[in-house]
Write a protein that holds these residues in place. Structure first.
Motif, PDB file in Angstrom:
ATOM      1  N   THR A  52      -5.926   0.509   3.205  1.00 52.14           N
ATOM      2  CA  THR A  52      -6.244   0.140   1.701  1.00 52.14           C
ATOM      3  C   THR A  52      -6.379  -0.913   2.273  1.00 52.14           C
ATOM      4  O   THR A  52      -7.406  -1.986   3.256  1.00 52.14           O
TER       5      THR A  52
ATOM      6  N   GLN B 138      -7.481  -5.359   0.176  1.00 53.02           N
ATOM      7  CA  GLN B 138      -7.553  -5.924  -1.228  1.00 53.02           C
ATOM      8  C   GLN B 138      -8.882  -6.816  -1.138  1.00 53.02           C
ATOM      9  O   GLN B 138      -9.483  -7.477  -0.322  1.00 53.02           O
ATOM     10  N   ARG B 139      -9.610  -6.297  -2.676  1.00 51.64           N
ATOM     11  CA  ARG B 139     -11.305  -6.816  -2.524  1.00 51.64           C
ATOM     12  C   ARG B 139     -10.675  -7.514  -4.313  1.00 51.64           C
ATOM     13  O   ARG B 139      -9.719  -7.100  -5.175  1.00 51.64           O
TER      14      ARG B 139
ATOM     15  N   ALA C  20     -12.016  -3.076  -6.572  1.00 49.44           N
ATOM     16  CA  ALA C  20     -10.250  -4.020  -6.111  1.00 49.44           C
ATOM     17  C   ALA C  20      -9.417  -2.319  -6.209  1.00 49.44           C
ATOM     18  O   ALA C  20      -8.450  -1.976  -5.758  1.00 49.44           O
TER      19      ALA C  20
ATOM     20  N   ARG D  59      -7.055  -0.876  -3.870  1.00 47.81           N
ATOM     21  CA  ARG D  59      -6.024  -0.680  -3.164  1.00 47.81           C
ATOM     22  C   ARG D  59      -4.935   0.150  -2.481  1.00 47.81           C
ATOM     23  O   ARG D  59      -4.538   0.543  -1.983  1.00 47.81           O
TER      24      ARG D  59
END
Length: 140
Positions: free
Chosen positions: A36, A38-39, A43, A47
């Motif tokens: 996973t 976090q962006r 996104a 995630r």
């Protein structure tokens, strides 16, 4: 007109080869893994747990050992890479000890640290995802 098979090749320029030239050898491997991330962009999909096929290449630069005629026996390098691959292949990268968020950058650093004791030392680690064209290169 001379035949291509009998034509004299053009002369090569005079080359001065150092007494102990440095050579670069490399070996590739791949692994399939999930993670996973976090962006800020793309996104939602990042995630969720998702997977990739990663490719990696490590390069070592050093002189040729006069006894073996090699920089390093590639069989030894393959054994070390197999050990690294086993830590990553078919794993959830979020759970791999010592691996921060599984970005291409952190995967390069993880591989480099796992091979830090190789002699000659690593000169480059590259990790890429062929399917999407993303890559990262760590030049040492």
């Amino acid at each position: 007109m001379p035949s291509l098979l009998t034509a004299t090749p053009p002369a090569l320029p005079n080359m001065t080869v150092p007494v102990q030239p440095l050579m670069t050898i490399s070996q590739r491997f791949f692994f399939d893994a999930a993670h996973t991330l976090q962006r800020e962009i793309e996104a939602e999909g990042s995630r969720r747990i998702h997977g990739h096929t990663y490719h990696a290449e490590v390069a070592l630069r050093g002189p040729i050992d006069p006894a073996s005629g090699m920089v390093l026996d590639l069989g030894h390098l393959r054994l070390r890479l197999q050990s690294v691959r086993e830590q990553l292949d078919h794993h959830l990268l979020d759970d791999v000890p010592g691996l921060p968020p599984a970005t291409l950058e952190n995967l390069c650093l993880f591989i480099a640290r796992a091979l830090d004791d190789l002699r000659p030392a690593l000169s480059r680690v590259r990790v890429w995802r062929e399917a999407v064209g993303d890559s990262c290169t760590l030049d040492l």
